[in-house]
Write a protein that holds these residues in place. Structure first.
Motif, PDB file in Angstrom:
ATOM      1  N   LEU A 138      52.564  39.453  82.412  1.00 13.66           N
ATOM      2  CA  LEU A 138      52.143  40.375  81.343  1.00 13.66           C
ATOM      3  C   LEU A 138      53.262  40.526  80.302  1.00 13.66           C
ATOM      4  CD1 LEU A 138      49.652  42.026  80.665  1.00 13.66           C
ATOM      5  CD2 LEU A 138      50.621  43.940  81.933  1.00 13.66           C
ATOM      6  N   GLY A 139      54.523  40.489  80.772  1.00 16.13           N
ATOM      7  CA  GLY A 139      55.664  40.628  79.872  1.00 16.13           C
ATOM      8  C   GLY A 139      55.833  39.445  78.923  1.00 16.13           C
ATOM      9  N   ASP A 142      53.195  40.285  73.890  1.00 17.34           N
ATOM     10  CA  ASP A 142      53.724  41.440  73.190  1.00 17.34           C
ATOM     11  C   ASP A 142      52.510  42.298  72.835  1.00 17.34           C
ATOM     12  OD1 ASP A 142      54.474  43.231  71.228  1.00 17.34           O
ATOM     13  OD2 ASP A 142      55.974  41.896  70.361  1.00 17.34           O
ATOM     14  N   GLY A 143      52.396  43.434  73.574  1.00 16.69           N
ATOM     15  CA  GLY A 143      51.222  44.302  73.422  1.00 16.69           C
ATOM     16  C   GLY A 143      50.969  44.708  71.982  1.00 16.69           C
ATOM     17  N   ASP A 200      45.461  52.813  79.808  1.00 15.90           N
ATOM     18  CA  ASP A 200      46.000  51.466  79.609  1.00 15.90           C
ATOM     19  C   ASP A 200      47.126  51.228  80.606  1.00 15.90           C
ATOM     20  OD1 ASP A 200      45.632  49.246  77.178  1.00 15.90           O
ATOM     21  OD2 ASP A 200      47.496  49.059  78.332  1.00 15.90           O
ATOM     22  N   GLN A 202      49.763  49.266  80.290  1.00 13.88           N
ATOM     23  CA  GLN A 202      51.131  49.102  79.772  1.00 13.88           C
ATOM     24  C   GLN A 202      51.645  50.420  79.204  1.00 13.88           C
ATOM     25  OE1 GLN A 202      51.798  45.034  77.867  1.00 13.88           O
ATOM     26  NE2 GLN A 202      49.594  45.310  77.595  1.00 13.88           N
ATOM     27  N   ASP A 204      54.017  51.297  77.093  1.00 11.97           N
ATOM     28  CA  ASP A 204      54.233  51.447  75.641  1.00 11.97           C
ATOM     29  C   ASP A 204      52.895  51.484  74.894  1.00 11.97           C
ATOM     30  OD1 ASP A 204      53.948  48.825  76.534  1.00 11.97           O
ATOM     31  OD2 ASP A 204      54.965  47.962  74.809  1.00 11.97           O
ATOM     32  N   VAL A 205      51.913  50.733  75.401  1.00  9.31           N
ATOM     33  CA  VAL A 205      50.598  50.715  74.743  1.00  9.31           C
ATOM     34  C   VAL A 205      49.908  52.075  74.933  1.00  9.31           C
ATOM     35  CG1 VAL A 205      48.332  49.583  74.710  1.00  9.31           C
ATOM     36  CG2 VAL A 205      50.386  48.211  75.060  1.00  9.31           C
ATOM     37  N   GLN A 226      48.489  56.432  81.298  1.00 15.45           N
ATOM     38  CA  GLN A 226      48.960  55.084  81.636  1.00 15.45           C
ATOM     39  C   GLN A 226      48.582  54.818  83.084  1.00 15.45           C
ATOM     40  OE1 GLN A 226      51.991  54.367  83.820  1.00 15.45           O
ATOM     41  NE2 GLN A 226      51.270  52.244  83.679  1.00 15.45           N
ATOM     42  N   ASP A 228      46.588  51.730  86.086  1.00 14.86           N
ATOM     43  CA  ASP A 228      45.759  50.571  86.399  1.00 14.86           C
ATOM     44  C   ASP A 228      44.409  51.085  86.870  1.00 14.86           C
ATOM     45  OD1 ASP A 228      44.558  48.368  87.675  1.00 14.86           O
ATOM     46  OD2 ASP A 228      46.513  47.537  88.249  1.00 14.86           O
ATOM     47  N   TYR A 249      42.116  39.911  82.085  1.00 14.96           N
ATOM     48  CA  TYR A 249      43.379  40.410  82.633  1.00 14.96           C
ATOM     49  C   TYR A 249      43.256  40.616  84.145  1.00 14.96           C
ATOM     50  CZ  TYR A 249      45.460  41.313  78.030  1.00 14.96           C
ATOM     51  OH  TYR A 249      46.000  41.178  76.777  1.00 14.96           O
TER      52      TYR A 249
END
Ligand SMILES: C[S@@+](CC[C@H](N)C(=O)[O-])C[C@H]1O[C@@H](n2cnc3c(N)ncnc32)[C@H](O)[C@@H]1O
Length: 352
Positions: A138-139, A142-143, A200, A202, A204-205, A226, A228, A249
């Protein structure tokens, strides 16, 4: 150049081939990279308003370091023909730069950036990854680029939302993988009595979505978390669950379970709306499919029939799909959480 060098060049054909490929293949890549970054930094928008000198472009891009190095980068933009420079000022010159400087240019530039940052590396490295058993994480994405580039398909996703959303009654929406929250905002605008939980994976997202909800005046109606979807502890009884652009995903073998879990969070009669690119589309979609096929955390884009079968296996009724972009493999899938049929005995008891 002496005669022997010239003879070698002509015989070996390397230099003419290199010159030709550099014109036909390398130059467009440099141009695309310049345009993608100049759009992201707000440089093209600034130049659309008026010609600018180096110092004001540096300020627009938030750069207070070595402006001479910025000049060297901008001068490549001039070499590509997208900018011009005279009277100590840069100006927009090329048709593409002018188009990307316009109001909807950012999403298109982000789609270009997605090609350069993610599609090109997988095209370069896929065989090596196979050799060392490496997979994409996932990294490796870039979200923020993805969140901007998916705006290109916004009108089509919004059409899908309009088709399923109850606009009159108070409803509760769960959006899985909300990105920057654009589609939750759209649903909230269509139905002023809607409240939502936007999640979400992620951090930061999710944080950006929460900030956006506050800016859009929706923080009172939309909770952002945040986490899963597979593991978050959620209270059921949503009227609508949406998944936009993220079924890939999840590994293929997990998709039915994810969809079944989404159904378990729905009230009886509640609906699921899923929008996604599917296999069999244009070249860009096929490279996206390649990227997710090499992702450790996800899997290939779905085939439409396969996803319909997974929705049915997950227990959804009235499962259907329709194409959102004519001629392209971008589709909306819907299913209903059918209330469990009561037995004859239960019906009689209820009547008494
Ligand atoms: C391509 S982005 C799409 C964002 C947004 N739905 C849109 O269409 O603009 C996919 C998003 O799904 C999120 N996501 C992926 N797996 C998830 C999971 N298991 N639970 C929650 N969110 C997930 C990712 O973090 C990412 O922000």
């Amino acid at each position: 150049m002496d005669a022997s060098t010239l003879t070698k060049i002509v015989r070996q054909r390397q230099i003419p081939l290199l010159v030709s490929l550099s014109r036909s293949l390398a130059t467009p890549v440099y141009r695309a990279a310049f345009l993608a970054t100049a759009t992201r930094l707000g440089i093209l928008k600034r130049l659309r308003a008026r010609p600018c000198d180096l110092a004001s472009l540096a300020r627009a891009a938030g750069i207070d370091g070595d402006t001479d190095l910025l000049r060297r980068w901008l001068d490549i933009g001039v070499r590509t023909g997208e900018l011009s420079w005279f009277d100590d000022c840069y100006r927009l010159r090329g048709r593409t730069a002018k188009a990307l400087a316009g109001p909807r240019g950012d999403a298109v530039a982000a789609a270009l950036e997605e090609v350069l940052r993610f599609h090109i590396p997988v095209m370069l490295d896929a065989p090596a990854m196979l050799k060392d058993g490496r997979r994409l994480q996932l990294g490796d994405q870039d979200g923020s680029v993805i969140a901007r580039s998916t705006r290109v398909i916004q009108p089509f996703v919004e059409e899908a939302v309009r088709r399923v959303l109850d606009r009159r009654n108070p409803i509760r929406l769960l959006e899985v993988g909300c990105g920057n929250g654009t589609y939750v905002r759209y649903a909230a605008e269509l139905n002023p009595r809607l409240s939502a939980l936007a999640i979400d994976l992620q951090p930061d997202v999710a944080a950006e979505a929460a900030e956006n909800m506050a800016v859009w005046g929706l923080a009172g109606r939309v909770e952002t978390r945040q986490g899963d979807i597979r593991t978050l502890d959620l209270e059921p009884q949503f009227d609508l669950v949406t998944l936009h652009n993220n079924i890939y995903y999840f590994p293929v073998e997990e998709r039915t379970a994810v969809l079944r879990h989404a159904r378990s969070l729905l009230a009886p009669g509640g609906k699921l709306l899923l929008t996604t690119s599917c296999q069999g589309g244009g070249l860009s979609l096929e490279v996206l499919n390649l990227w997710f096929s090499y992702a450790e955390f996800g899997g290939p884009l779905p085939h439409a029939d396969e996803l319909l079968a997974q929705l049915a296996d997950a227990g959804f009724a009235d499962v259907a799909a329709h194409t959102l972009i004519p001629g392209e493999q971008f589709r909306a899938f819907v299913g209903t959480n059918q209330p469990a049929r009561r037995s004859a005995a239960q019906v009689l008891t209820a009547k008494e």
